[in-house]
Write an enzyme that holds these catalytic residues in place. Sequence first.
Site, PDB file in Angstrom:
ATOM      1  N   ARG A   1       0.946   8.155  -5.461  1.00 47.05           N
ATOM      2  CA  ARG A   1      -0.384   7.574  -5.226  1.00 47.05           C
ATOM      3  C   ARG A   1      -1.463   8.345  -5.953  1.00 47.05           C
ATOM      4  O   ARG A   1      -2.641   8.172  -5.668  1.00 47.05           O
ATOM      5  CB  ARG A   1      -0.696   7.565  -3.737  1.00 47.05           C
ATOM      6  CG  ARG A   1       0.226   6.618  -3.013  1.00 47.05           C
ATOM      7  CD  ARG A   1      -0.198   6.420  -1.591  1.00 47.05           C
ATOM      8  NE  ARG A   1       0.953   6.010  -0.835  1.00 47.05           N
ATOM      9  CZ  ARG A   1       1.067   6.100   0.463  1.00 47.05           C
ATOM     10  NH1 ARG A   1       0.084   6.592   1.179  1.00 47.05           N
ATOM     11  NH2 ARG A   1       2.161   5.705   1.060  1.00 47.05           N
TER      12      ARG A   1
ATOM     13  N   GLU B   1       9.851  12.613   0.971  1.00 42.94           N
ATOM     14  CA  GLU B   1       9.410  11.514   0.100  1.00 42.94           C
ATOM     15  C   GLU B   1       8.078  11.898  -0.542  1.00 42.94           C
ATOM     16  O   GLU B   1       7.104  12.157   0.164  1.00 42.94           O
ATOM     17  CB  GLU B   1       9.253  10.241   0.941  1.00 42.94           C
ATOM     18  CG  GLU B   1       8.706   9.052   0.172  1.00 42.94           C
ATOM     19  CD  GLU B   1       8.436   7.857   1.101  1.00 42.94           C
ATOM     20  OE1 GLU B   1       9.078   7.745   2.171  1.00 42.94           O
ATOM     21  OE2 GLU B   1       7.559   7.052   0.753  1.00 42.94           O
TER      22      GLU B   1
ATOM     23  N   LYS C   1      12.983   0.024   4.900  1.00 40.59           N
ATOM     24  CA  LYS C   1      11.815   0.573   5.569  1.00 40.59           C
ATOM     25  C   LYS C   1      11.223  -0.541   6.448  1.00 40.59           C
ATOM     26  O   LYS C   1      11.342  -1.725   6.099  1.00 40.59           O
ATOM     27  CB  LYS C   1      10.831   1.006   4.479  1.00 40.59           C
ATOM     28  CG  LYS C   1       9.486   1.488   4.923  1.00 40.59           C
ATOM     29  CD  LYS C   1       8.736   2.038   3.700  1.00 40.59           C
ATOM     30  CE  LYS C   1       7.278   2.279   4.004  1.00 40.59           C
ATOM     31  NZ  LYS C   1       6.592   3.034   2.946  1.00 40.59           N
TER      32      LYS C   1
HETATM   33  C1  3PG Z   1       3.746   4.827   3.777  1.00 46.13           C
HETATM   34  O1  3PG Z   1       3.500   5.027   2.611  1.00 46.13           O
HETATM   35  O2  3PG Z   1       4.880   4.612   4.180  1.00 46.13           O
HETATM   36  C2  3PG Z   1       2.625   4.813   4.772  1.00 46.13           C
HETATM   37  O3  3PG Z   1       1.390   4.717   4.162  1.00 46.13           O
HETATM   38  C3  3PG Z   1       2.657   5.997   5.654  1.00 46.13           C
HETATM   39  O4  3PG Z   1       1.929   5.716   6.770  1.00 46.13           O
HETATM   40  P1  3PG Z   1       1.317   6.871   7.658  1.00 46.13           P
HETATM   41  O5  3PG Z   1       0.298   7.554   6.799  1.00 46.13           O
HETATM   42  O6  3PG Z   1       0.730   6.163   8.840  1.00 46.13           O
HETATM   43  O7  3PG Z   1       2.416   7.823   8.044  1.00 46.13           O
END
Ligand code: 3PG
Length: 212
Positions: A46, A42, A130
Amino acid sequence: MSTQLSQRLSAAPVVPLIGENDASRAVKTARALADGGLSVIEVVLRSSDAQKGMEAILAETEGLIVGAGTVLTLGQAKSVVTSGAQFIVSPGLVDDIALYCIDEGIPFFPGTMTAGEVQRAYALGLREVKFFPASLAGGVPMLKAFSSVFREMRFMPTGGVSAGNLSEFLALPSVLACGGSWLTPKDAVAAGDYSQITNLAKEAVAIAQSSR
Ligand code: 3PG
């Protein structure tokens, strides 16, 4: 969900997040993950050039299933699908993105953390969501509670998942896969230490194999 995506996630139920703004580093990170056995990736939108990174991975690698995450608007969803995204992940549930993805046959994983959100996803026709942010939204006990009522739903916990708690999540039959950024530490990418990323991917694959 496409059969191919479903098969890949049953073989290695972990989805690493790539948050790199530089396309060349995004490609190297994706290759390092694939070398470690993780081939569903994925790319999170961002940063200004994140989508270019996703496009570069699609153009320069073979055999990966590459999706876009942090997709916030229908316009972004359409744009990443035009660029070749094979699945879409959002932090929350937005009906217009869900309906677009269902229409286009694109797997869509909207973030959910309440029974109401899971039920709305179910009503829209989704059967995979999710679970975000997994650790803050109640973790394994919350997923167990959801699974007892939403019997057809499968969840992708993301947010606070790590090598330390991966096996607890994957032990739940309702968990399709876990997502996370722990597999692509920013300092490793910045230092060009791709072997660290491959090793983290291998560790996750080994944990997944012993949890299921
Ligand atoms: C996401 O985008 O799903 C989360 O910000 C990921 O979270 P993590 O950085 O704790 O894995």
